[in-house]
Design an enzyme around this catalytic site. Structure first.
Site, short mmCIF file in Angstrom:
data_model
loop_
_atom_site.label_atom_id
_atom_site.label_comp_id
_atom_site.label_asym_id
_atom_site.label_seq_id
_atom_site.Cartn_x
_atom_site.Cartn_y
_atom_site.Cartn_z
N CYS A 140 0.85 -1.20 0.00
CA CYS A 140 0.00 0.00 0.00
C CYS A 140 0.88 1.24 0.00
CB CYS A 140 -0.91 -0.01 1.24
SG CYS A 140 -2.02 1.42 1.34
N HIS A 183 -8.89 -3.63 -2.64
CA HIS A 183 -7.97 -2.81 -1.85
C HIS A 183 -8.39 -1.34 -1.86
CE1 HIS A 183 -3.72 -1.92 -0.41
NE2 HIS A 183 -4.16 -0.72 -0.76
N GLU A 184 -8.64 -0.80 -3.05
CA GLU A 184 -8.95 0.62 -3.16
C GLU A 184 -10.33 0.96 -2.60
OE1 GLU A 184 -6.54 2.41 -3.65
OE2 GLU A 184 -5.20 0.94 -4.56
N HIS A 187 -10.20 1.33 1.05
CA HIS A 187 -9.74 2.66 1.48
C HIS A 187 -10.91 3.63 1.61
CE1 HIS A 187 -5.41 2.68 1.81
NE2 HIS A 187 -5.25 2.08 0.64
#
Length: 208
Positions: A140, A183-184, A187
């Protein structure tokens, strides 16, 4: 007289009220951060090593209003791209919170498409996760100098998002590109990949 007054109100509504400026969807602080440099400049990547940065990275992002005439939104999209492709950062994906903007905007490198292009997505969310998972190495930009192997990422996800013209899209994404989306989008919900790693370790320890 009454009829004239009604006509006046109709004209005012049509040409006055409707032409009012649209409400700004970015706070003054966000606008200042985004517009501090032109769109050819990368933005600072926020890191968990910084206490203030870490607190923001743990917050949920708000939806954006797709609008190709919104100069601030356009600048954010372009500067996010410059950041993820910058030689200092050089990632395969990035989200707006990682540059200090709590808005639902991400860039993802599409390893499932010819030429591996970067593409941006507004208000993305995952409607469905496959039960089949995959093992993958994950890092990351906001957690520098660290890589870990996760086993809990879904192999495929059903993705929903908006384009700049406001159109809604649904797409099935698989393999490593699906990991990047997971993953994004994490966030955008204040979740880091290390949270999944900790959950895996706890689950493994509980079975011993």
């Amino acid at each position: 007289m009454y009829k004239t007054f009604l006509i006046f109100l109709l004209v005012l509504w049509t040409f006055g009220f409707s032409s009012c400026d649209k409400p700004n969807q970015f706070t003054p602080g966000q606008q200042e951060l985004i517009m501090a440099s032109d769109t050819s400049q990368a933005m600072r990547v926020w890191s968990i090593a910084n206490t203030e940065d870490s607190l923001l990275l743990r917050q949920k992002s708000k939806q954006v209003i797709p609008d190709s005439t919104d100069e601030v939104l356009q600048a954010l999209v372009h500067r996010l791209y410059k950041t993820v492709t910058d030689s200092v950062s050089l990632g395969v994906g990035i989200s707006a919170p990682q540059v200090g903007i709590l808005k639902q905007v991400i860039w993802v490198q599409r390893f499932d498409k010819s030429g591996f292009p970067f593409e941006f997505y507004l208000n993305p969310r995952i409607r469905q996760y496959s039960e089949l998972t995959q093992e993958c190495r994950e890092g990351c930009l906001s957690i520098p100098d660290r890589m870990d192997t996760l086993n809990s990422r879904s192999y495929a996800v059903l993705l929903e998002y908006q384009s700049m013209d406001g159109q809604q899209h649904v797409e099935m994404v698989e393999d490593f590109t699906a990991v990047i989306f997971q993953h994004e989008i994490d966030h955008l919900n204040g979740i880091l990949y290390t949270d999944h790693l900790e959950a895996e370790v706890q689950a493994e320890n509980s079975t011993k």
